[in-house]
Design a protein around this motif. Structure first.
Motif, PDB file in Angstrom:
ATOM      1  N   ARG A  32      34.674  37.504 -22.400  1.00  0.00           N
ATOM      2  CA  ARG A  32      36.103  38.062 -22.509  1.00  0.00           C
ATOM      3  C   ARG A  32      36.212  37.850 -24.120  1.00  0.00           C
ATOM      4  O   ARG A  32      36.018  36.749 -24.703  1.00  0.00           O
ATOM      5  N   TYR A  33      36.700  38.887 -24.822  1.00  0.00           N
ATOM      6  CA  TYR A  33      37.095  38.640 -26.189  1.00  0.00           C
ATOM      7  C   TYR A  33      38.648  38.853 -26.192  1.00  0.00           C
ATOM      8  O   TYR A  33      39.229  39.590 -25.652  1.00  0.00           O
ATOM      9  N   TYR A  34      39.050  37.657 -27.051  1.00  0.00           N
ATOM     10  CA  TYR A  34      40.519  37.511 -27.040  1.00  0.00           C
ATOM     11  C   TYR A  34      40.802  38.067 -28.486  1.00  0.00           C
ATOM     12  O   TYR A  34      40.689  37.523 -29.537  1.00  0.00           O
ATOM     13  N   THR A  35      41.673  38.970 -28.480  1.00  0.00           N
ATOM     14  CA  THR A  35      41.994  39.682 -29.857  1.00  0.00           C
ATOM     15  C   THR A  35      43.550  39.588 -30.117  1.00  0.00           C
ATOM     16  O   THR A  35      44.578  40.137 -29.392  1.00  0.00           O
ATOM     17  N   PRO A  36      43.982  39.013 -31.072  1.00  0.00           N
ATOM     18  CA  PRO A  36      45.424  38.864 -31.333  1.00  0.00           C
ATOM     19  C   PRO A  36      46.058  40.186 -31.854  1.00  0.00           C
ATOM     20  O   PRO A  36      45.450  40.691 -32.949  1.00  0.00           O
ATOM     21  N   GLU A  37      47.145  40.718 -31.413  1.00  0.00           N
ATOM     22  CA  GLU A  37      47.648  41.832 -31.842  1.00  0.00           C
ATOM     23  C   GLU A  37      49.137  41.519 -32.002  1.00  0.00           C
ATOM     24  O   GLU A  37      49.803  40.937 -31.643  1.00  0.00           O
ATOM     25  N   CYS A  38      49.732  42.355 -33.297  1.00  0.00           N
ATOM     26  CA  CYS A  38      51.159  42.051 -33.440  1.00  0.00           C
ATOM     27  C   CYS A  38      51.938  43.069 -33.026  1.00  0.00           C
ATOM     28  O   CYS A  38      51.602  44.398 -33.628  1.00  0.00           O
TER      29      CYS A  38
END
Length: 426
Positions: free
Chosen positions: A381-387
């Protein structure tokens, strides 16, 4: 001395700056100087404005020191965005201190979320910030407060102006009896038109507050007496609104009525503000359009509640004043369904409320991407922060950016403050 075929035209009576033009152009229409200032200079990019300081002494003084011009320019070029330190060696993990939030940096990156542009402001060597281990403490009205790590756990505080490239180091603070971390916050004194920095730290029995004026020579930290031993919820989470720094305090005895500890930075005096009725402990204290507000997302109803403080005149403020809050409800439901982006939304993910030109809610969303690995490692699982932003009027969501790196700090004011008081104070 002008020749016989030339004559003088006064462009600014107060300073008697003159422009020499050939006599043949004497009847050529020209713009009045007040139009040039209000309609031309306030519309040019800030980089060009910095070069225009070389045109004449009046423009140098106007652009550098005139507070009214700076306010006018800020209204024209005000933007929203966030800042992040630019690492000196991006691939070297030894340059990051994840626990303290410190990074070895040679500049600052500003992301303009309105124009979706990125700009890098490099530190000059003479500022003492270049290639130093830094931590972003706060930002306000275009100025950024950095902590620079010295030997060991010792930090010095520096206020940096990205537009001019100048910085100033604050006096070393003596925090006697400190039992924990020190928190520094920027504030603006609109009465005296000065920036100030407030330091808050836990003493042996209660929180201690000190304040210093940023660009005052030979100024030192001075104590501010806080009323009734405040119990701050989060000492590092402070909201600047309407000329005051505001801390959220615990409710005494578990009662319904709590207090906000509000510091008027002009008077350097504390005032209590009552919580609005109905606000929960999970709410978040924020700023909206210059006013103090509470933000609360209610997942059961799919609505956001906002309580906005109705400001009184500063001179009418009293210790026993009754505060009036205006309550608003924002419906997030679309076709009776909650948008997927808000399925796991919590109040702490909201980072800003933008009021101009339309009401928008700026928040973080963690995008989870699952990949099947064929080498028996199982599911990755890759957790990518997005705004993201949510436009309340149009009920539209928009992806603003996917910031790379760590230690991102939001700056919801315009990076256009360029007072010359910082010149020569590196």
């Amino acid at each position: 001395m002008a020749s016989k075929r030339q004559k003088q035209i006064v462009t600014q009576p107060e300073t008697q700056d003159t422009l020499m033009i050939p006599e043949g152009f004497g009847n050529t229409p020209y713009l009045p100087h007040d139009i040039i200032v209000s309609e031309v200079l306030t519309r040019v990019p800030v980089d060009s404005l910095m070069r225009f300081k070389c045109v004449c002494k009046y423009w140098l003084s106007l652009i550098s020191n005139d507070s009214e011009f700076i306010k006018l320019y800020s209204r024209q070029f005000g933007n929203h965005g966030f800042i992040q330190l630019s690492p000196s060696y991006p691939d070297d993990d030894n340059e990051y201190d994840y626990l303290c939030g410190v990074i070895k940096s040679n500049g600052m990156v500003y992301y303009n979320i309105d124009k979706k542009e990125k700009k890098v402001y490099h530190f000059r060597p003479e500022t003492g910030l270049f290639n130093s281990r830094l931590r972003i403490q706060d930002s306000l009205n275009g100025l950024v407060l950095f902590s620079r790590q010295e030997d060991g756990e010792c930090f010095t505080q520096h206020v940096f102006n990205p537009i001019t490239g100048y910085s100033i180091q604050l006096p070393v603070i003596k925090a006697r009896g400190s039992t924990g971390k020190r928190y520094f916050h920027l504030a603006y004194d609109a009465v005296n038109e000065k920036f100030k920095v407030v330091c808050c730290y836990q003493g042996k029995q209660w929180f201690i507050f000190k304040i210093v004026t940023v660009d005052a020579k030979n100024d030192s930290w001075r104590y501010i007496v806080a009323p009734s031993y405040p119990r701050l919820v989060y000492a590092h989470e402070v909201v600047f609104a309407n000329g005051c720094l505001n801390w959220w305090t615990h409710r005494y005895g578990g009662g319904d009525q709590g207090k906000i500890l509000s510091l008027d930075v002009s008077k350097e005096k504390f005032y209590p503000i009552d919580y609005p009725k109905g606000v929960s402990d999970a709410s978040k204290l924020m700023e909206m359009g210059g006013s103090l507000c509470f933000f609360d997302y209610v997942s059961m109803t799919g609505k956001i509640k906002l309580w906005v403080l109705k400001e009184k005149e500063r001179k009418q403020r009293k210790q026993s004043q009754h505060d009036e809050w205006l309550e608003y409800n924002v419906d997030l439901l679309q076709n009776n369904n909650l948008p997927e982006t808000f399925n796991d939304f919590k109040n702490d993910k909201c980072v800003a409320i933008v009021k101009d030109p339309t009401l928008k809610i700026i928040f973080w969303h963690t995008n989870v991407r699952i990949f099947d690995e064929p080498n028996e490692r199982g599911v990755i699982r890759y957790y990518t922060p997005e705004c993201h932003s949510y436009d309340v009027e149009s009920k539209m969501f928009a992806l603003i950016s996917e910031p790379k790196g760590i230690f991102v700090k939001w700056d919801l004011n315009s990076l256009v403050h360029f007072q010359s008081t910082f010149a020569g104070m590196c």
